[in-house]
Design an enzyme around this catalytic site. Structure first.
Site, PDB file in Angstrom:
ATOM      1  N   CYS A   2       0.816  -1.213   0.000  1.00  0.00           N
ATOM      2  CA  CYS A   2       0.000   0.000   0.000  1.00  0.00           C
ATOM      3  C   CYS A   2       0.850   1.262   0.000  1.00  0.00           C
ATOM      4  O   CYS A   2       0.814   2.058   0.944  1.00  0.00           O
ATOM      5  CB  CYS A   2      -0.923  -0.027   1.214  1.00  0.00           C
ATOM      6  SG  CYS A   2      -1.818  -1.567   1.280  1.00  0.00           S
ATOM      7  N   GLU A   3       1.662   1.409  -1.009  1.00  0.00           N
ATOM      8  CA  GLU A   3       2.462   2.620  -1.186  1.00  0.00           C
ATOM      9  C   GLU A   3       2.605   2.856  -2.684  1.00  0.00           C
ATOM     10  O   GLU A   3       2.845   1.903  -3.445  1.00  0.00           O
ATOM     11  CB  GLU A   3       3.873   2.435  -0.622  1.00  0.00           C
ATOM     12  CG  GLU A   3       3.915   2.211   0.856  1.00  0.00           C
ATOM     13  CD  GLU A   3       5.099   2.906   1.520  1.00  0.00           C
ATOM     14  OE1 GLU A   3       5.632   3.879   0.958  1.00  0.00           O
ATOM     15  OE2 GLU A   3       5.451   2.456   2.612  1.00  0.00           O
TER      16      GLU A   3
END
Ligand code: LLP
Length: 432
Positions: A356-357
């Site tokens: 999640c980046e």
């Protein structure tokens, strides 16, 4: 040259179709070629044969035990930076008396361990460190072999995060101060001044910065060598490799490309540096990491989804920045090829991981063959600073690693079991 190539439409590592490794061991999977490791070590070793030299492989690039054993069997020494690395050398069957110990923050415990094990030399990065090594040696009734790491203030012309030889960097002792430091070190009774060292940066693709740094260091080394009876000069690591472009699917001609031709070969490196080093009459140490292992490894990943937004074609794979952080960290380029080459056209794609980046990507707007769920991709030249920089971010396990040797293959690191990730965590009594 490396040993990842197509046979028909299948990507092989040496004599092994990588698809069979994926079927057996799953993905994400690091695959290393023993032949490439050996070949790269030997190419460099041969190029330097006019010199009395020792290659101390910078094991931070890839410290897998099987990689280390391969190199130890070839007579390599090791450049180490922690007690953990030294213990790995011992576990892999390497010789501690062919190891140097580098790093700006050596602890007392580490110094003591290295001294007891008979380290060849400490590469010292500051005056307080000299005093500390002297103190530990005195306590152990030993003499510690040391070399001062010189910061020659030469710009390596590489990425800022891997430049180490300018006064902006934390490394080494400023060129102008080195003589004074040796003079003070000579008064410390438990030190033996064994040599002088430098390392200006990593992924250098031109010989010019090496030449500049060696030309600057050599006269000082010559002078100090006479004064203190040095045994060696170390010119560090940093030889760059070809990341781009690597092989085209269906062809084996990556080394014929313009970018590849420009690469710094061992023969260019040696033919420039040997004449500068030979007159010193000293043993020459070098600390290559990436050059030996970089092209010897690939990270294999499975395509999970293809997501077409209006703007982009996202290829979402099961490897992520926790497996290979280089693109996120240094904007670095890794060639991406399919395990099964496809005749079909190409499409501009972003290859991204599940983390999640937004930094979790391997390629942006790259013209790649059209792939779909269940296809596999190989991220090439991932042997150096790949697995070793892996983490458990997002509670993802560390990838498995496989070594290929001709038609043989062996798991050299099993995939980490998920429970291992939180094995050392505890819930305090008051929360139970
Ligand atoms: N010697 C010293 C003192 C070093 O600090 C290094 C690398 C080497 C030798 C080996 O350098 P090489 O031959 O591999 O270029 N994680 C970064 C690279 C960091 C290099 C750190 N020091 C990357 O992925 O590009």
């Amino acid at each position: 040259m490396h040993d990842f190539h197509y046979v028909g439409s299948e990507l092989y590592c040496e004599g092994v179709p990588i698809k069979t490794l994926v079927e057996r061991h799953g993905t994400p999977l690091y695959v290393y070629s023993q032949h490439t490791l050996t070949d790269h070590f030997q190419k460099l070793d041969r190029a330097l044969s006019p010199l009395n030299h020792l290659i101390c492989y910078a094991m931070k690039a890839n410290s897998n035990q099987a990689v280390m054993r391969t190199l130890a069997n070839l007579g390599s020494g090791f450049d180490t930076v922690s007690e953990g690395e030294l213990r790995r050398v011992i576990a892999a069957g390497g010789k501690v008396n062919q190891c140097v110990f580098a790093g700006v923050g050596k602890t007392e415990t580490e110094i003591e361990f290295a001294l007891r094990q008979g380290i060849y030399c400490f590469n010292v990065e500051s005056e307080p460190e000299l005093a500390r090594i002297n103190r530990v040696a005195e306590r152990l009734r030993k003499t510690a072999p040391i070399a001062v790491r010189v910061n020659p203030n030469v710009d390596a012309g590489t990425h800022a995060k891997i430049t180490t030889g300018t006064y902006e960097n934390k490394f080494g002792i400023a060129f102008e101060k080195v003589e004074g430091v040796y003079a003070r070190a000579a008064k410390l009774r438990h030190l033996r001044l064994l040599g002088i060292q430098m390392h200006i940066g990593s992924q250098l693709t031109e010989v010019a910065p090496f030449e500049k740094a060696v030309r600057k260091l050599a006269p000082l080394a010559a002078k100090l060598a006479v004064k203190y009876g040095f045994e060696f000069i170390s010119i560090g690591g940093g030889l760059g490799i070809v990341y781009q472009p690597a092989l085209e699917s269906g062809s084996q001609t990556w080394w014929k490309t313009t970018a590849a031709r420009k690469i710094l070969t061992p023969s260019i490196y040696a033919s420039t540096l040997v004449p500068l080093l030979q007159p010193l009459g000293l043993r020459v140490l070098l600390e290559p990491g990436r050059f030996i292992v970089g092209n010897a490894g690939a990270l294999i990943t499975r395509v999970e989804y293809v997501k077409r937004t209006g703007k982009k074609n996202f290829v979402i794979v099961d490897a992520a920045m926790n497996d290979l952080i280089r693109p996120a960290f240094y904007d670095s380029f890794h060639e991406i090829v399919p395990l099964q080459s496809k005749g079909s056209g190409r499409i501009a794609s972003d290859v991204v991981g599940p983390i999640c980046e937004s930094g979790d990507y391997f390629a942006k707007d790259r013209a790649l063959p059209k792939v779909g769920e269940g296809d596999h991709l190989a991220l090439l030249s991932a042997g150096a600073y790949g697995a070793v920089m892996g983490s458990n971010y997002n509670s993802r396990s560390l990838a498995a690693e496989v070594l290929v040797h001709d038609k043989d293959s062996a798991v050299v690191r099993a995939r980490q079991d998920l429970k291992e990730i939180w094995k050392h965590e505890t819930i305090p009594a008051w929360l139970r």
